[in-house]
Each structure stands twice: as C-alpha cells, then as structure tokens.
Design a protein around this motif. Structure first.
Motif, PDB file in Angstrom:
ATOM      1  N   ALA A   1       0.845  -1.194   0.000  1.00 35.12           N
ATOM      2  CA  ALA A   1       0.000   0.000   0.000  1.00 35.12           C
ATOM      3  C   ALA A   1       0.879   1.242   0.000  1.00 35.12           C
ATOM      4  N   ASN A   2       0.404   2.278  -0.649  1.00 33.92           N
ATOM      5  CA  ASN A   2       1.168   3.525  -0.688  1.00 33.92           C
ATOM      6  C   ASN A   2       1.173   4.184   0.688  1.00 33.92           C
ATOM      7  N   GLY A   3       2.291   4.720   1.052  1.00 35.03           N
ATOM      8  CA  GLY A   3       2.379   5.405   2.336  1.00 35.03           C
ATOM      9  C   GLY A   3       3.646   5.052   3.081  1.00 35.03           C
ATOM     10  N   LYS A   4       3.971   5.856   4.050  1.00 36.07           N
ATOM     11  CA  LYS A   4       5.220   5.685   4.789  1.00 36.07           C
ATOM     12  C   LYS A   4       5.165   4.547   5.801  1.00 36.07           C
ATOM     13  N   ASP A   5       3.953   4.045   6.076  1.00 41.82           N
ATOM     14  CA  ASP A   5       3.814   3.008   7.094  1.00 41.82           C
ATOM     15  C   ASP A   5       3.879   1.589   6.528  1.00 41.82           C
ATOM     16  N   ASN A   6       4.289   1.458   5.279  1.00 41.18           N
ATOM     17  CA  ASN A   6       4.428   0.115   4.692  1.00 41.18           C
ATOM     18  C   ASN A   6       5.400  -0.726   5.512  1.00 41.18           C
ATOM     19  N   LEU A   7       5.053  -2.002   5.676  1.00 39.98           N
ATOM     20  CA  LEU A   7       5.970  -2.913   6.355  1.00 39.98           C
ATOM     21  C   LEU A   7       7.057  -3.370   5.383  1.00 39.98           C
ATOM     22  N   PRO A   8       8.281  -3.570   5.868  1.00 36.94           N
ATOM     23  CA  PRO A   8       9.355  -4.024   4.972  1.00 36.94           C
ATOM     24  C   PRO A   8       9.170  -5.495   4.600  1.00 36.94           C
ATOM     25  N   LEU A   9       9.715  -5.866   3.460  1.00 36.00           N
ATOM     26  CA  LEU A   9       9.624  -7.248   3.006  1.00 36.00           C
ATOM     27  C   LEU A   9      10.250  -8.203   4.016  1.00 36.00           C
ATOM     28  N   SER A  10      11.272  -7.749   4.709  1.00 38.30           N
ATOM     29  CA  SER A  10      11.956  -8.586   5.700  1.00 38.30           C
ATOM     30  C   SER A  10      11.012  -9.021   6.817  1.00 38.30           C
ATOM     31  N   ASP A  11      10.006  -8.198   7.106  1.00 35.58           N
ATOM     32  CA  ASP A  11       9.021  -8.549   8.126  1.00 35.58           C
ATOM     33  C   ASP A  11       8.214  -9.766   7.679  1.00 35.58           C
ATOM     34  N   PHE A  12       7.830  -9.771   6.414  1.00 34.88           N
ATOM     35  CA  PHE A  12       7.080 -10.888   5.837  1.00 34.88           C
ATOM     36  C   PHE A  12       7.931 -12.156   5.879  1.00 34.88           C
ATOM     37  N   VAL A  13       9.165 -12.037   5.459  1.00 37.13           N
ATOM     38  CA  VAL A  13      10.072 -13.193   5.428  1.00 37.13           C
ATOM     39  C   VAL A  13      10.270 -13.756   6.837  1.00 37.13           C
ATOM     40  N   LYS A  14      10.401 -12.882   7.797  1.00 40.32           N
ATOM     41  CA  LYS A  14      10.649 -13.319   9.171  1.00 40.32           C
ATOM     42  C   LYS A  14       9.463 -14.111   9.739  1.00 40.32           C
ATOM     43  N   LYS A  15       8.255 -13.725   9.359  1.00 43.42           N
ATOM     44  CA  LYS A  15       7.079 -14.473   9.818  1.00 43.42           C
ATOM     45  C   LYS A  15       7.184 -15.949   9.421  1.00 43.42           C
ATOM     46  N   ILE A  16       7.778 -16.179   8.249  1.00 41.73           N
ATOM     47  CA  ILE A  16       7.944 -17.544   7.748  1.00 41.73           C
ATOM     48  C   ILE A  16       9.119 -18.236   8.420  1.00 41.73           C
TER      49      ILE A  16
END
Length: 209
Positions: A190-205
């Motif tokens: 989503a557009n905006g400064k509060d986007n989560l980094p891709l690394s956050d997604f990877v870490k969940k896995i």
C-alpha cells in the motif's frame, strides 16, 4: 512369621514408588491432552486439489513444510497480481537461504477454476516470477473452494454476472498444518510511509522453521 514381616516391608517399599509413578504418568498424560486440546493455533482444513502438472496436492501431503496459502484468480482486476508478485519477492528471499522449495512451500488456489486452466495459471505465475519448483497453483471444484476459503476465514463472493470478490489475505501455516497468521498483502504494498518491509514478511515464515 519373620518371613511374612519381610514380605510386608518389601511390598510397602515398592508400592509407594509405583503409586507415584502411576500418578506421574496420569498427570503427564493429562498435561499433554490439555495442551493439545487448548492449542491457540487452529488446525487448517484439509483439501485435495490438482496442480498444473496434474498431481494431487493436499494439506496433509505438504505437512513438514511451512506454507503460504493464497486464494486468488488470474482474471482478478486488482489485488491478485500485485499480491502474487509480492509473494514472488518473498520467494526470492527464501531462495537465497535455501529454504524455498525445501522447507517452505507456496500454495495458490484459484476460486475461478472454470477459466483458470493449468495453462492459464502457469502463464499467470510465470509473468509474476513464481518458481513452480516450490509453488503450486491449484484448482478444484468452485463451490467447494469457496467453502474451504470460508473455513480459513477468507470470504469469497460471486455476483450474478459472474464477477468474483475475495478477502486479500495470505494464510500462514506451520509445519504441522496449524494456522499461525493471516497476512495482509496491503500492509506491504500500500502507498504510504507506514508500509511494512519485506523482511518482516520473510521473518514471519522463517520464525516457524
């Protein structure tokens, strides 16, 4: 008489440890039962689908891997393409560590199996960077798929004109097939400064490996 006294003492000596052992076994069994029955992670509903190579894929036969489960359709005009591309970026990060296709598997299930032929799904995935060595695009009965999505708390709708709608959430399943999270792709692109980094997604896995 003396022999009888010795026998009685011997019985007393061994009876108490045996009682303690029995109590421990019962208590241990209860604790295990209690932990299993009150698990905060719900078991994912099983399924049986066909992938683009005609092979049967079920939840059970993918156990042992952490899985991302995504309900999509290739003719989706908005969220499915960018979400699939996001997943391909996560895929590429996992390939760097050797986890993708080995300990992590992606499963994309179409909610529009009439139009989403195996060839169509291969084309869709290929355009968005999907590596089919560890990413299965699956199809089955349309009604059953909508019901399955509901079991995963994903709402799928279809209007009178045949247009589909669905919640854009990715289900994260652990190695035992338990639901550990619902990941909103919108939080990452989503557009905006509060986007989560891709690394956050990877870490969940990777936290589940």
């Amino acid at each position: 008489m003396e022999q009888e006294q010795k026998t009685a003492v011997s019985r007393k000596r061994y009876t108490f440890p045996l009682i303690v052992l029995a109590v421990c076994l019962v208590l241990g069994g209860y604790i295990l039962w209690s932990q299993n029955s009150t698990s905060k992670y719900p078991k994912g509903a099983d399924f049986s689908y066909t992938d683009t190579d005609g092979q049967t894929v079920t939840l059970k036969n993918t156990n042992g891997n952490v899985r991302l489960l995504y309900f999509f359709y290739s003719y989706c005009p908005d969220v499915c393409p960018p979400t699939t591309f996001l997943m391909s970026q996560v895929q590429d990060e996992l390939k760097k560590t050797g986890d993708f296709g080995k300990d992590v598997e992606f499963l994309s299930v179409t909610i529009d199996p009439t139009r989403d032929t195996p060839e169509r799904m291969k084309e869709f995935g290929g355009k968005l960077g999907a590596d089919l060595s560890g990413w299965k695009f699956l199809r089955g009965d349309e009604k059953a798929t909508a019901e399955l999505a509901k079991k995963y708390q994903i709402l799928v709708t279809k209007d009178e004109e045949g247009n589909f709608g669905h919640m854009n959430l990715i289900v994260l399943l652990d190695k035992k097939g338990r639901i550990r999270d619902w990941i909103s792709a919108n939080d990452y692109f989503a557009n905006g400064k509060d986007n989560l980094p891709l690394s956050d997604f990877v870490k969940k896995i990777t936290d589940l490996l």
